[in-house]
Design an enzyme around this catalytic site. Structure first.
Site, PDB file in Angstrom:
ATOM      1  N   SER A 214      30.287  19.557  50.080  1.00 16.93           N
ATOM      2  CA  SER A 214      29.505  19.156  48.911  1.00 16.93           C
ATOM      3  C   SER A 214      30.200  18.082  48.083  1.00 16.93           C
ATOM      4  CB  SER A 214      29.206  20.375  48.038  1.00 16.93           C
ATOM      5  OG  SER A 214      28.427  21.315  48.735  1.00 16.93           O
TER       6      SER A 214
ATOM      7  N   HIS B  32      31.694  20.455  43.644  1.00 17.56           N
ATOM      8  CA  HIS B  32      30.454  19.701  43.434  1.00 17.56           C
ATOM      9  C   HIS B  32      30.615  18.725  42.267  1.00 17.56           C
ATOM     10  CE1 HIS B  32      29.361  23.386  45.533  1.00 17.56           C
ATOM     11  NE2 HIS B  32      28.188  22.867  45.862  1.00 17.56           N
TER      12      HIS B  32
END
Length: 361
Positions: A235, A300
Site C-alpha cells: 500500500s 498508507h
C-alpha cells in the site's frame, strides 16, 4: 546542416532560414513533429531558433528551452486535436487513451503519441505485481495469500517486524506479503490500473522511484509512529502513485480531457478509503497471535505523503529534467531528512523509550 544555416557558428538559425528548411523537407517529417516545429518558429519573437532545440526535437529529446519556447510563445496549433483523429489502429488508440489519461497539455499528448514506441514496455509495475502475487505467496507457501491468521504469518523473512528492524531488507520486502485476499486484490488492481499507464508515459525510472520511495516511507513511518506493529502489503508504494496521479488531475483539472475523470477519481478514492478503513479496523482488532498486534496502517499515510510531494513533481513535469526543478529539490531534501531521522530513531529511540515490543517470531 549547421555550417549551411549557421555559417558564423552562433548556435542559432534565423527564423526565415528555418521556415525555408521546413517548407523544403516538411513532407518527409511526421505531421506531429512538423506541427511542433512550426509552433516553435511561430513562438519565437527574436527572429532566430536555437539549433540545439531543433536537434533535441529531431532526436526525441526535450530541453527546458525548447519547452519554454513552445509554451510561452503565442503559437496556435493548426491541426485538429489528437482526440479527433480517425483511422487509428488499436495500439494507436490505446496510446492516445493513455496520453489523455495522464497528460494535461495537448502539446505533451502529441509529443508522447509521436515518440512512444513501447520499448521498453512498462516492465516495472508488471514485474512487481507478478512477484507480489505469485513468487512468494503462491510458490513458496503453496497458497496465494498469507492470511494474518496463518501459522507462518510472522515466521517469514519478508515481513517487517519491530524486533527484526535491524534486518534492513524488511523495510522493502514487506510489500510481497498481504493480510488477506481483499488486501492483495485492491492493491493489485490499483497498481495495474494506475501504475502501468503512468509508467508508459513517465518511464520505469521515475515511477519506480516514486513507488520505492513510498514503500520505504511507509515502513519508516510505522517504525516511528506505530513502533510495536509489523507491516505487510504494498500500500505504501501504491498509495504514492495513486495520490500523485489524483493530485495532478486536480491541479490540472481544466486541461485533463480524459473521459469520466470525476467517476475515475471517485472510484479510486472509494477503493483507497475502503482499503485504508479495513487496515485501521484490522490494526485495532484482537490479534490472532498476541502479544503481536495486527499490521499497522501508517504505511498508507507514508505513501500518500510521498505521492503528494515527490510524486506530484515527477508526474507534473513530463520529460523534463528534475535537476532544474527547485520544488523537486526541496521535497527531496525533506524526504532525505525524514529518512535520516527515522534511521536514527530506529537506532536510539526504541532503547531510550524502553518499549515493550512483541517477541520475535
Amino acid at each position: 546542416l549547421l555550417s549551411q544555416f549557421d555559417p558564423d557558428n552562433t548556435g542559432y538559425i534565423s527564423t526565415e532560414k528555418f521556415r525555408s528548411l521546413l517548407q523544403r523537407h516538411g513532407s518527409e517529417l511526421d505531421p506531429h513533429k512538423l506541427e511542433v516545429l512550426l509552433a516553435l518558429a511561430d513562438s519565437n519573437s527574436e527572429g532566430r531558433i536555437c539549433y540545439q532545440d531543433f536537434v533535441n526535437l529531431m532526436s526525441n529529446k526535450r530541453s527546458n528551452s525548447f519547452r519554454q519556447a513552445i509554451l510561452q510563445g503565442n503559437r496556435r496549433l493548426c491541426s485538429k486535436a489528437l482526440l479527433e483523429e480517425t483511422g487509428l489502429s488499436l495500439s494507436q488508440r490505446l496510446i492516445r487513451h493513455v496520453a489523455y489519461e495522464t497528460l494535461p497539455r495537448e502539446i505533451d499528448r502529441k509529443w508522447y503519441y509521436d515518440s512512444y514506441t513501447c520499448c521498453p514496455p512498462p516492465w516495472f509495475m508488471i514485474t512487481i505485481t507478478i512477484v507480489a502475487f505469485f513468487l512468494y505467496n503462491g510458490v513458496v507457501l503453496d497458497r496465494f495469500v498469507l492470511q494474518v491468521s496463518h501459522p507462518l504469518y510472522l515466521k517469514n523473512a519478508l515481513l517487517y517486524h519491530p524486533q527484526l528492524r535491524a534486518q534492513a531488507w524488511r523495510y522493502l520486502t514487506y510489500i510481497f506479503m498481504h493480510a488477506g485476499i481483499e488486501h492483495l486484490g485492491l492493491n493489485v488492481v490499483l497498481q495495474l490500473l494506475v501504475g502501468v499507464p503512468l509508467e508508459m508515459v513517465h518511464g520505469a525510472a521515475r515511477i519506480s522511484f516514486v513507488y520505492v520511495a513510498g514503500v520505504v516511507a511507509g515502513s519508516l513511518a510505522v517504525s516511528v509512529a506505530d513502533m510495536r506493529a509489523p507491516v505487510v502489503g504494498s500500500s505504501g508504494g501504491v498509495y504514492a502513485l495513486v495520490s500523485a496521479h489524483l493530485a495532478n488531475i486536480v491541479m490540472n483539472w481544466s486541461g485533463m480531457k480524459c473521459q469520466f475523470k470525476l467517476l475515475r477519481m471517485a472510484v479510486a478514492l472509494v477503493c483507497m478509503s475502503f482499503e485504508f478503513g479495513r487496515a485501521v479496523w484490522l490494526r485495532f482488532h484482537p490479534s490472532a497471535y498476541p502479544p503481536c498486534p495486527h499490521p499497522s496502517f501508517m504505511a498508507h499515510l507514508g505513501g500518500v505523503m510521498v505521492g503528494i510531494t515527490l510524486g506530484v513533481i515527477i508526474l507534473r513535469n513530463y520529460e523534463q529534467r528534475l535537476q532544474d526543478q527547485t520544488l523537486w529539490w526541496i521535497f527531496l531534501s525533506i524526504y532525505i531528512i525524514f529518512v535520516l531521522f527515522a534511521i536514527f530513531w530506529n537506532i536510539f529511540a526504541y532503547s531510550l523509550l524502553d518499549l515493550k515490543l512483541p517477541p520475535p517470531p
